[in-house]
Design a protein around this motif. Structure first.
Motif, PDB file in Angstrom:
ATOM      1  N   GLU A 156       0.892  -1.249  -0.198  1.00  0.00           N
ATOM      2  CA  GLU A 156       0.131  -0.121  -0.053  1.00  0.00           C
ATOM      3  C   GLU A 156       0.915   1.252  -0.064  1.00  0.00           C
ATOM      4  OE1 GLU A 156      -0.256  -2.388   2.269  1.00  0.00           O
ATOM      5  OE2 GLU A 156      -2.190  -3.320   1.232  1.00  0.00           O
ATOM      6  N   GLU A 157       2.000   1.317   0.867  1.00  0.00           N
ATOM      7  CA  GLU A 157       2.729   2.409   0.748  1.00  0.00           C
ATOM      8  C   GLU A 157       3.559   2.574  -0.726  1.00  0.00           C
ATOM      9  OE1 GLU A 157       5.611   1.477   3.717  1.00  0.00           O
ATOM     10  OE2 GLU A 157       4.187   2.004   5.563  1.00  0.00           O
ATOM     11  N   LEU A 158       3.941   1.418  -1.180  1.00  0.00           N
ATOM     12  CA  LEU A 158       4.433   1.745  -2.512  1.00  0.00           C
ATOM     13  C   LEU A 158       3.437   2.464  -3.631  1.00  0.00           C
ATOM     14  CD1 LEU A 158       6.903  -1.348  -2.760  1.00  0.00           C
ATOM     15  CD2 LEU A 158       7.531   0.992  -2.497  1.00  0.00           C
ATOM     16  N   LEU A 159       2.279   1.909  -3.154  1.00  0.00           N
ATOM     17  CA  LEU A 159       1.197   2.499  -4.294  1.00  0.00           C
ATOM     18  C   LEU A 159       0.960   3.903  -4.012  1.00  0.00           C
ATOM     19  CD1 LEU A 159      -0.644   0.812  -6.323  1.00  0.00           C
ATOM     20  CD2 LEU A 159      -2.299   0.327  -4.718  1.00  0.00           C
ATOM     21  N   GLU A 160       0.809   4.226  -2.615  1.00  0.00           N
ATOM     22  CA  GLU A 160       0.529   5.474  -2.631  1.00  0.00           C
ATOM     23  C   GLU A 160       1.651   6.325  -3.010  1.00  0.00           C
ATOM     24  OE1 GLU A 160      -0.181   6.328   1.654  1.00  0.00           O
ATOM     25  OE2 GLU A 160      -1.718   4.760   1.746  1.00  0.00           O
TER      26      GLU A 160
END
Length: 169
Positions: A7-11
């Protein structure tokens, strides 16, 4: 080290790749799909490779080898410098010194010159030279410190080079 989360990489936008027409065929295994002319990077493979790289870096650091951190982008300079100093590793956050890896002897000469300027500035006769010459020496020392500051302690080539943080668009 914190574990990377999908999720962090996606954000952060790490899934955005280059335009389809500017791609390198060696990236094919890491491309998830193509969307509107832009490659979408497979973040699962990114996480796996990042963990693999982190394990290799951790092993090098444990064995006492030097890792050179490089970040010349304005957004990453302060973070990389702070983190590299906290683990006592060399870093480059300003202009990349030409020939640093291929002509290391030249870099060592510049570091020796910086050390000789230090000795000159700490010498008692330094105040006896003209103000203009003092300013020239101080400016040259500041310039060398800016470009070579943290790599002055390197006596040989680093074992690994870690180049900048991923782009966040």
């Amino acid at each position: 080290m914190n574990e990377l989360k999908f999720e962090e990489l996606l954000e952060a936008g790490c899934h955005f790749g280059h335009l389809k027409r500017k791609w390198n065929p060696k990236m094919a295994p890491y491309i998830f799909k193509e969307h509107n002319g832009i490659h979408v990077i497979d973040l699962q493979k990114t996480i796996a490779k990042a963990d693999e790289a982190a394990a290799a870096l951790k092993q090098m650091a444990k064995s006492g080898k030097k890792i050179l951190f490089v970040a010349t982008k304005k957004q990453a300079k302060d973070v990389v410098a702070e983190m590299a100093q906290s683990v006592d590793m060399p870093f480059v956050t300003e202009r990349w010194p030409g020939g640093m890896l291929t002509n290391f002897q030249t870099i060592r000469k510049a570091v020796k010159k910086m050390n000789s300027l230090d000795q000159l500035m700490h010498d008692k006769d330094f105040n006896n030279i003209s103000k203009r010459e003092r300013l020239q020496v101080q400016r040259e020392r500041a310039k060398l410190d800016k470009n070579l500051g943290s790599i002055a302690d390197l006596t040989r080539l680093p074992s690994a080079l870690f180049d900048r943080l991923p782009d966040s668009r």
